[in-house]
Design an enzyme around this catalytic site. Sequence first.
Site, short mmCIF file in Angstrom:
data_model
loop_
_atom_site.label_atom_id
_atom_site.label_comp_id
_atom_site.label_asym_id
_atom_site.label_seq_id
_atom_site.Cartn_x
_atom_site.Cartn_y
_atom_site.Cartn_z
N ASP A 29 -64.23 -7.42 -24.62
CA ASP A 29 -64.82 -8.19 -25.71
C ASP A 29 -64.13 -7.88 -27.04
O ASP A 29 -63.93 -6.72 -27.39
CB ASP A 29 -66.32 -7.85 -25.80
CG ASP A 29 -67.10 -8.86 -26.63
OD1 ASP A 29 -66.51 -9.53 -27.50
OD2 ASP A 29 -68.32 -8.95 -26.41
N THR A 69 -69.10 -14.65 -28.23
CA THR A 69 -68.99 -13.96 -26.93
C THR A 69 -69.60 -14.73 -25.76
O THR A 69 -68.96 -14.93 -24.74
CB THR A 69 -69.65 -12.58 -27.05
OG1 THR A 69 -68.95 -11.86 -28.06
CG2 THR A 69 -69.59 -11.82 -25.74
N ASN A 90 -74.54 -18.14 -29.30
CA ASN A 90 -75.21 -16.97 -28.74
C ASN A 90 -76.72 -17.16 -28.75
O ASN A 90 -77.44 -16.57 -27.95
CB ASN A 90 -74.86 -15.71 -29.55
CG ASN A 90 -73.43 -15.26 -29.29
OD1 ASN A 90 -72.80 -15.69 -28.32
ND2 ASN A 90 -72.93 -14.39 -30.16
N TYR A 154 -74.81 1.99 -20.75
CA TYR A 154 -74.23 2.40 -19.47
C TYR A 154 -72.77 2.79 -19.70
O TYR A 154 -71.95 1.99 -20.14
CB TYR A 154 -74.31 1.20 -18.54
CG TYR A 154 -74.39 1.49 -17.06
CD1 TYR A 154 -75.54 1.17 -16.35
CD2 TYR A 154 -73.31 2.01 -16.36
CE1 TYR A 154 -75.61 1.37 -14.99
CE2 TYR A 154 -73.37 2.23 -15.00
CZ TYR A 154 -74.52 1.91 -14.31
OH TYR A 154 -74.59 2.10 -12.97
N HIS A 333 -66.40 -12.51 -35.81
CA HIS A 333 -65.66 -13.61 -35.16
C HIS A 333 -66.60 -14.79 -35.10
O HIS A 333 -67.77 -14.68 -35.46
CB HIS A 333 -65.20 -13.17 -33.77
CG HIS A 333 -66.30 -12.61 -32.93
ND1 HIS A 333 -67.12 -13.40 -32.15
CD2 HIS A 333 -66.76 -11.34 -32.82
CE1 HIS A 333 -68.01 -12.63 -31.56
NE2 HIS A 333 -67.83 -11.38 -31.95
#
Length: 729
Positions: A29, A69, A90, A154, A333
């Site tokens: 990303d 994204t 998004n 994670y 972005h």
Amino acid sequence: MIKILFLTIFCLIKSLSTLRNPLLFLSFDGLQSAKFEEFLIQNPNSNFSRIIRNGLKSDYLKPSTPTFTFPNHYTLITGLYPESNGIVNNVIYDPNYKEKGALKDNFDLKWYNSTEPIFYTAKKQGLKTASSFWISNNVWPRQPDIFLAFNRNYDPFLRIDELINWYIKFNLDFACMYFDEPDLTGHIYGPESNEYKQKIVFMDSVLGYLLNELERINILKKLNLIVASDHGMAQLDENQFIYLRDYVDLNLIDFDKSVIAIVSSIYPKTQDKLGELYEKLAKIPHMKVYLKNDIPKELHYSNNERIGPIVVFSDEGYRLMDKNYTYIDYGAHGYDANLTSMRAVFMAKGPNLRSGSVKPFENVNIYPLMCKLLEIKCLPNNASEVFSPDHLYNKYIQYECLQSDLCGGWADRLKGILSSYAFALITDRSLTIKLTKGCNLREILDPNEVDWNYEKTENKNLSETSINMGYDFGYSDKFKTDISMFTNLKNIDLIRVRGPMMFANGLRDNQNLTEKIKSLGYEPSKFHTAFQIHKWYSKLFKMNKKMKEKYDFYLKKMKPSSDTKLICIQIRKSDPGDKETDVFPETRFFDFVNSTFLNTSDTHKYTIFVASSKDYVKLDAKRYFKDNRVVYVDNSSFHIDVNVNECDQIENVLLEFNLMQNCDIGVVSHSGFGMLALLNRPDPFKDFYVFTKPYNDSMKMSNEEFISNWLNIATFVKFDKLGSVYFAP
Ligand SMILES: *[C@@H]1O[C@H](CO)[C@@H](O)[C@H](O)[C@H]1NC(C)=O
Ligand SMILES: *[C@@H]1O[C@H](CO)[C@@H](O)[C@H](O)[C@H]1NC(C)=O
Ligand SMILES: *[C@@H]1O[C@H](CO)[C@@H](O)[C@H](O)[C@H]1NC(C)=O
Ligand SMILES: *[C@@H]1O[C@H](CO)[C@@H](O)[C@H](O)[C@H]1NC(C)=O
Ligand SMILES: *[C@@H]1O[C@H](CO)[C@@H](O)[C@H](O)[C@H]1NC(C)=O
Ligand SMILES: *[C@@H]1O[C@H](CO)[C@@H](O)[C@H](O)[C@H]1NC(C)=O
Ligand SMILES: *[C@@H]1O[C@H](CO)[C@@H](O)[C@H](O)[C@H]1NC(C)=O
Ligand SMILES: *[C@@H]1O[C@H](CO)[C@@H](O)[C@H](O)[C@H]1NC(C)=O
Ligand SMILES: *[C@@H]1O[C@H](CO)[C@@H](O)[C@H](O)[C@H]1NC(C)=O
Ligand SMILES: *[C@@H]1O[C@H](CO)[C@@H](O)[C@H](O)[C@H]1NC(C)=O
Ligand SMILES: *[C@@H]1O[C@H](CO)[C@@H](O)[C@H](O)[C@H]1NC(C)=O
């Protein structure tokens, strides 16, 4: 040893391949192409470079609008522009559902059901699929067989361990994996920051861990790997906010439906206020405002009900805001997909991908590439023809030297391999090597950039042709004037070549290939084994650990200190002619070395390395050069073609071949082995003498004359340029 050229071509019936190689798609990303290129220059041995070297790469990948994204990650796995895949931002307002949702918290199918992601399509077509952290991979029921839902906390290395477990447990055909960095760091510090730079370095080590793990479980070699990012990152000035309240009566806006962001979808409170609201918005500096129907077609951002009646695109660096922004950050972005800062990355490598570069392209085009690699039927998509069969390998050239073949000695074989490599470069084929005569080289050399992957071609149902070149002195001339033999084979999947070919120099001289050779980064006149052997040899082969230890042991004896001058003498007693006639008097070699190089006062600095097919020659050298250190490898290096089953012999041949790369001065027989060994030095023609006759008149002589007059004619000819010695490297 000049033998008659013979050439046979026979074609087998073409049929379809049935075995597919697994495909792994990675996304980083917010990895901006310009910063990534800087990283590559500063880190030439990075893990990313492992993919790029011999891989397929574009200078950049153009993201889809809006450069966010979620929309772009859905584009990557559907091949559809956001207006067609339904993930238009998004955060989305859907007028049919009369509901607004942030995709990060909404996993109901209804947000994603405009199309289906590749992991689901492939699964339905019988493939085993997995996805780690990718958008929508946990949306029931369009899931892959195995998945992990996104979870920022994670650890990336643990995600990789999980993926590796999947590979071990299941025979995965397709997997995709998402990494949320360097985006996060880019937002906080901006792409110009050292933090962003360091995060790319960190993600490189994450990638390295993944590659190493894939290698450990023996997946890497057969894996087609695609790496991309969703968008780039722009550097922000923290104060470049555009507050709606400063320009517009907020009562005009329906905030329940509107999505206010760098790309905004704005609804008026009531339909009759649309014109007034548009007029007000259109006056705000540092952004572009469109009524939905006026949005430029090339943005592919209007044909969806989820796109509001007024769309605002903030200029680079600016952010449209409806609330006070309390964070301080330096990267964002969402800006114009044409901006340099928004450019994403693309690279790929694998057995079915050719190496080289592909022109920058829109990210909708990755999807059909994946379908081709997976051999599945794609859904309708927005790709254009960026990837042609030219980018996809199912085409190989295989150098072969099998037990019953006429292969020649090591130099002949090496010339065949290097010429095949040159041909693979020219014709965009993948080189494979099948060399089992004498000794399987895999026991001595490690594969380098080219794998010993001939088994793969054997498992496949490929159309193929065999070309038996036989002994081919001068055959290269054919390629100077005509390459049709190879261009005619364009559609054949596998070309097996046997025999010591030396056509690389012919390819060099063919006008039709000049442009191709230049595009590969070679100067055409030097597209020749004499100049390339050092480069190509080190690409193709490296010694394995055991060989390297032997090599280091001898090299230490040969060059005990940095000011040691190393003279190499290679004497092949039985050349020319096939009989072991011991025709070469070794004393002529010794006298030449003694009178030419050892007439100085510092002879103690000279070490003499002797290679010969006879052990007594080495002992003679020791007696002759009393004042010098004489070094040799214990057992003689025979011509490997004579004693075909002695693996030890090819080990010693290769050991000497590698050691002779370190010679400061070389004096060798008219023998391919010695000459190629010296040409394999970084400076190929440095102090290089061959016991032979000058090139010009040797060509006028018959084979018999040449051999019978050898001793009278031969002298030590300085090999300082191509053509000064009768030899076709
Ligand atoms: C190869 O192709 C032939 C002819 O199409 C077919 O009969 C055979 O089953 C195929 N073999 C494999 C391993 O796919
Ligand atoms: C998606 O799901 C919603 C809600 O179930 C439904 O109204 C809509 O027709 C579906 N769209 C598609 C393209 O399947
Ligand atoms: C590549 O990745 C490995 C494994 O994480 C790491 O140890 C190594 O430093 C990386 N290589 C480079 C050149 O940074
Ligand atoms: C937002 O900022 C403006 C200008 O600084 C201020 O007047 C206003 O009170 C702030 N609003 C909130 C909700 O903090
Ligand atoms: C973006 O670039 C494309 C060509 O890649 C061009 O056709 C298009 O007009 C450009 N769009 C803008 C908004 O500059
Ligand atoms: C993109 O593909 C979809 C599905 O085929 C199609 O409906 C749409 O018109 C395409 N968009 C463009 C710009 O061609
Ligand atoms: C170069 O290509 C042209 C056109 O295909 C062909 O006619 C010609 O014979 C080729 N020349 C060589 C030297 O291969
Ligand atoms: C040694 O011999 C070579 C060849 O005859 C000659 O070129 C060179 O000048 C000689 N060196 C010395 C120091 O005499
Ligand atoms: C080596 O050359 C020198 C002259 O430079 C000579 O004196 C000596 O005898 C030669 N050595 C042998 C073994 O011929
Ligand atoms: C030389 O040959 C002998 C006998 O075959 C073997 O024991 C020895 O290891 C060989 N030495 C080298 C350097 O290969
Ligand atoms: C050919 O070689 C001889 C030495 O054998 C040399 O004297 C002569 O100059 C050469 N001729 C040409 C044209 O290079």
